[in-house]
Design a protein around this motif. Structure first.
Motif, mmCIF file in Angstrom:
data_model
loop_
_atom_site.group_PDB
_atom_site.id
_atom_site.type_symbol
_atom_site.label_atom_id
_atom_site.label_comp_id
_atom_site.label_asym_id
_atom_site.label_seq_id
_atom_site.Cartn_x
_atom_site.Cartn_y
_atom_site.Cartn_z
ATOM 1 N N HIS A 191 -7.360 4.624 8.419
ATOM 2 C CA HIS A 191 -7.570 6.257 8.380
ATOM 3 C C HIS A 191 -7.207 6.618 6.967
ATOM 4 O O HIS A 191 -6.577 5.799 6.065
ATOM 5 N N ALA A 192 -7.938 8.107 6.708
ATOM 6 C CA ALA A 192 -7.464 8.517 5.324
ATOM 7 C C ALA A 192 -6.047 8.669 4.899
ATOM 8 O O ALA A 192 -5.173 8.716 5.861
ATOM 9 N N PRO A 193 -5.925 8.945 3.697
ATOM 10 C CA PRO A 193 -4.144 9.124 3.362
ATOM 11 C C PRO A 193 -3.914 10.364 4.147
ATOM 12 O O PRO A 193 -4.475 11.455 3.810
ATOM 13 N N PRO A 194 -2.788 10.269 4.431
ATOM 14 C CA PRO A 194 -2.005 11.669 5.228
ATOM 15 C C PRO A 194 -1.476 12.496 4.122
ATOM 16 O O PRO A 194 -1.514 11.938 2.982
ATOM 17 N N GLY A 195 -0.910 13.682 4.579
ATOM 18 C CA GLY A 195 -0.297 14.684 3.620
ATOM 19 C C GLY A 195 1.306 14.127 3.180
ATOM 20 O O GLY A 195 1.702 13.390 4.143
ATOM 21 N N ARG A 196 1.736 14.595 2.413
ATOM 22 C CA ARG A 196 3.373 14.189 2.376
ATOM 23 C C ARG A 196 4.263 14.665 3.449
ATOM 24 O O ARG A 196 4.212 15.894 3.958
ATOM 25 N N GLY A 197 4.915 13.654 3.972
ATOM 26 C CA GLY A 197 5.959 13.772 5.036
ATOM 27 C C GLY A 197 5.352 14.060 6.268
ATOM 28 O O GLY A 197 5.791 14.078 7.542
ATOM 29 N N VAL A 198 4.088 13.510 6.347
ATOM 30 C CA VAL A 198 3.172 13.532 7.577
ATOM 31 C C VAL A 198 2.893 12.093 8.128
ATOM 32 O O VAL A 198 2.563 11.405 7.421
ATOM 33 N N GLU A 239 8.476 4.228 5.571
ATOM 34 C CA GLU A 239 7.554 3.932 4.517
ATOM 35 C C GLU A 239 6.165 4.797 4.720
ATOM 36 O O GLU A 239 5.548 5.060 3.691
ATOM 37 N N VAL A 240 5.866 4.778 5.989
ATOM 38 C CA VAL A 240 4.410 5.135 6.334
ATOM 39 C C VAL A 240 4.540 6.977 6.018
ATOM 40 O O VAL A 240 3.730 7.618 5.270
ATOM 41 N N ALA A 241 5.784 7.355 6.260
ATOM 42 C CA ALA A 241 5.865 9.163 5.909
ATOM 43 C C ALA A 241 6.096 9.284 4.544
ATOM 44 O O ALA A 241 5.396 10.120 3.707
ATOM 45 N N ALA A 242 6.677 8.173 3.715
ATOM 46 C CA ALA A 242 7.126 8.447 2.249
ATOM 47 C C ALA A 242 5.552 8.062 1.333
ATOM 48 O O ALA A 242 5.411 8.426 0.243
ATOM 49 N N ALA A 243 4.747 7.388 1.895
ATOM 50 C CA ALA A 243 3.443 6.929 1.258
ATOM 51 C C ALA A 243 2.622 7.877 1.177
ATOM 52 O O ALA A 243 1.970 8.339 2.172
ATOM 53 N N THR A 244 2.313 8.563 0.132
ATOM 54 C CA THR A 244 1.443 9.617 -0.212
ATOM 55 C C THR A 244 0.218 9.288 -1.023
ATOM 56 O O THR A 244 0.169 8.238 -1.850
ATOM 57 N N GLY A 245 -1.108 9.555 -0.668
ATOM 58 C CA GLY A 245 -2.218 8.953 -1.277
ATOM 59 C C GLY A 245 -2.715 7.583 -0.919
ATOM 60 O O GLY A 245 -3.352 7.001 -1.496
#
Length: 620
Positions: A191-198, A239-245
């Motif tokens: 999946h593509a990188p999600p937005g911050r906090g998502v 970790e998933v929610a904090a990882a951006t980009g």
């Protein structure tokens, strides 16, 4: 680990054990082809060695392998007791026999069980019924060894059976990176990188966070444990929610998104499929003529509409009395009705012939429904094609088969599954058009001829550039060249060229690691394993809840086996699930469920995590 074979599967299996599971491998291959010339397997073994550093790969003349070796090749002519002893069978943990000859595999398996009763055996056989009896015999032939205490299991596999799930997944999802558990196919989806906090929709669960440089062409993705910028296996939700980009890889089930495969029953066949469109137009014209004559009789003669319709039908079927002495209008209407009756006769004959042809075609399963679309066109019903057909039928995917030989082994399976089969030359344009390839979602070319598969795929792709195509090719290098060429010619279409040995090697490697290993899915330069373990004897799992048993970066419980201990499948990856039996694995687990000693769970686990659970030390 010891691997004995004479074709590409042995080479693939040795590379899989070395690269994925970090095991030390001894590869035994024929040095000659029987007439003094270098054998094909020896050339394949040389290809394996070219990918191993010189300090770690050499062909010794004898003795035990050095501790730094990962693959060691013994070019011998026959796998006798001397060769097995030189390969270090007495100290090996597993032996794979993947010769093309079933008799050679059986003879070597009996000798290996005698030399090392504690050995885990993986045998390649084409005869599945013989394989079941052989596995029982070899498991019983362990004098002085308790099978409950030692993993001395014998696993009999067929390369066709093990490659079928990946080929079926290629037709449905466009990928062969799948794991089979209890008859269910699982795939890893990026999946593509999600937005911050998502937190993205994880499917069954989130398997990994991709490297931060995945989208950078100049980036260098890290290996397992390479740091914060490398891939993170089995992260928690924070970790998933904090990882951006950073993209994610989620575990999803392979299912058919379209309508399920139609169940073809003669008694329930719709009229639209029995009669052609021309015949329906003819029937409509006759009905319009009857209505027109009825209205004319009602208006001209003043009859009641029902009486006028009745008299008109009698005149059409020529069972009414002649209108002698009646008015001229009545006589003209009777003559017109008789003429309409003459036109009705050929329509009735055509309807009977078309209905008879439809029923005969349905009984022979050679007729493809006119409105069929979104199906999979399967070319070839040999050993591999038959297994793939059964896999697609389990997934409720509509299939149309094409086979040249009317006596092929898959014809009987197609009749039992009520799947349309077209008997004809696959390379002919009319045959592919009859299979409705222009409306299909995928084409699987699985015949035993590489040129036939390539010709059929090129013809289908030239007429339908967006068609998803998957080829079965025997030679790995040829498969890679075909893949690159088709991808360059049709960059927007999904193209897969697969060899059976390439697809079967992971299943054989997992069986050599033990029945607890279901398969592996690569994540960049790392690999994530799927394992089935009994909770009893593992303090990391026993008495803990699902949430407490989750260790980020090491393992995660993703499914629970609800079958009774005595009714469980011995191997969730390779044992066929009895037809009609509901799946025993529960994937939607409550975080508060407490794991009991009698439970069996399916885990997503890293190599180091599996080594810790099994009490083994992973190789560096």
């Amino acid at each position: 680990m010891v691997v004995c074979g004479d074709d590409a599967l042995a080479q693939r299996l040795a590379a899989e054990l070395r690269d994925v599971y970090r095991e030390q491998v001894t590869l035994v291959v024929p040095g000659t082809d029987g007439v003094g010339r270098p054998g094909r397997a020896a050339a394949l073994a040389s290809a394996v060695l070219t990918r191993v550093p010189r300090a770690r790969a050499r062909v010794p003349e004898g003795g035990a392998p050095a501790a730094v070796q990962e693959i060691r090749v013994l070019p011998e002519t026959a796998p006798d007791d001397t060769v097995l002893a030189e390969a270090g069978l007495a100290g090996a943990s597993a032996l794979a026999l993947v010769y093309e000859n079933d008799e050679t595999n059986i003879r070597t398996a009996l000798a290996a069980r005698r030399l090392n009763p504690r050995l885990r055996l993986v045998v390649r056989l084409y005869n599945r019924r013989l394989g079941e009896h052989l596995a029982q015999l070899l498991d019983q032939a362990t004098p002085g060894v308790d099978p409950e205490e030692l993993d001395t299991s014998t696993t009999v596999l067929s390369d066709a059976d093990t490659a079928a799930p990946a080929l079926a997944a290629t037709a449905v999802a466009g990928t062969s990176k799948v794991v089979q558990a209890d008859g269910l196919l699982l795939r890893a989806v990026e999946h593509a990188p999600p937005g911050r906090g998502v937190v993205p929709a994880p499917g069954l669960c989130t398997l990994a966070l991709l490297s931060s440089t995945t989208g950078d062409p100049a980036g260098n993705e890290g290996a397992e444990g390479s740091g914060a910028d490398g891939p993170r296996l089995l992260p928690d939700d924070r970790e998933v929610a904090a990882a951006t980009g950073r993209g994610t890889i989620a575990l999803e089930t392979v299912a058919h998104a379209g309508s399920p495969a139609p169940v073809r029953r003669l008694a329930a066949a719709p009229l639209t499929s029995i009669f052609s469109r021309r015949l329906w137009w003819s029937i409509g014209g006759m009905g319009a003529a009857v209505v027109a004559l009825t209205l004319a009789s009602t208006i001209a003669l003043g009859d009641h509409p029902l009486h006028a319709a009745y008299m008109t039908l009698l005149d059409i079927f020529a069972i009414n009395d002649p209108a002698v002495g009646a008015s001229a209008t009545r006589q003209i209407l009777q003559i017109l009705s008789g003429f309409a009756g003459l036109l009705l006769l050929p329509v009735l004959v055509a309807g009977l012939l078309e209905a008879l042809g439809t029923f005969r075609a349905a009984s022979s399963l050679g007729r493809v429904p006119r409105r069929m679309s979104g199906h999979v066109v399967l070319l070839g019903l040999g050993k591999v094609g038959t297994r793939v057909l059964a896999q697609l039928a389990d997934l409720a995917i509509p299939v149309v088969c094409v086979e040249r030989n009317p006596e092929a082994r898959g014809i009987a399976v197609a009749r039992r599954l009520r799947v349309p089969v077209i008997v004809g030359d696959i390379t002919q344009e009319a045959v592919l058009e009859t299979a409705r390839v222009h409306r299909a979602q995928a084409l699987l070319a699985l015949t035993s001829s590489d040129t036939t598969n390539l010709e059929a795929a090129l013809h289908a792709r030239s007429d339908h550039p967006g068609l998803r195509v998957s080829l079965r090719l025997h030679d790995d290098d040829f498969a890679s060249a075909v893949y690159r060429t088709l991808r360059a010619a049709h960059p927007h279409a999904v193209t897969r060229s697969r060899s059976v040995s390439h697809l079967a090697a992971p299943a054989f490697a997992g069986a050599m690691m033990g029945r607890q290993v279901l398969g592996a899915i690569p994540v960049e330069r790392t690999v994530l394993l799927f394992s089935a373990l009994d909770v009893a004897g593992h303090p990391q799992l026993e008495g803990r809840t699902i949430a407490e048993a989750f260790r980020p970066g090491a393992w995660r419980v993703i499914a629970l086996d609800t079958a009774a201990p005595g009714e469980r499948l011995p191997d969730l990856a390779t044992t066929p699930r009895p037809r009609g039996r509901a799946r025993d694995l529960v994937w939607d687990l409550h975080p508060g469920y407490v794991l009991r000693p009698q439970d069996r769970v399916v885990l997503a686990v890293t190599r180091r995590g599996l080594a810790e659970l099994l009490g083994r030390q992973p190789r560096p």
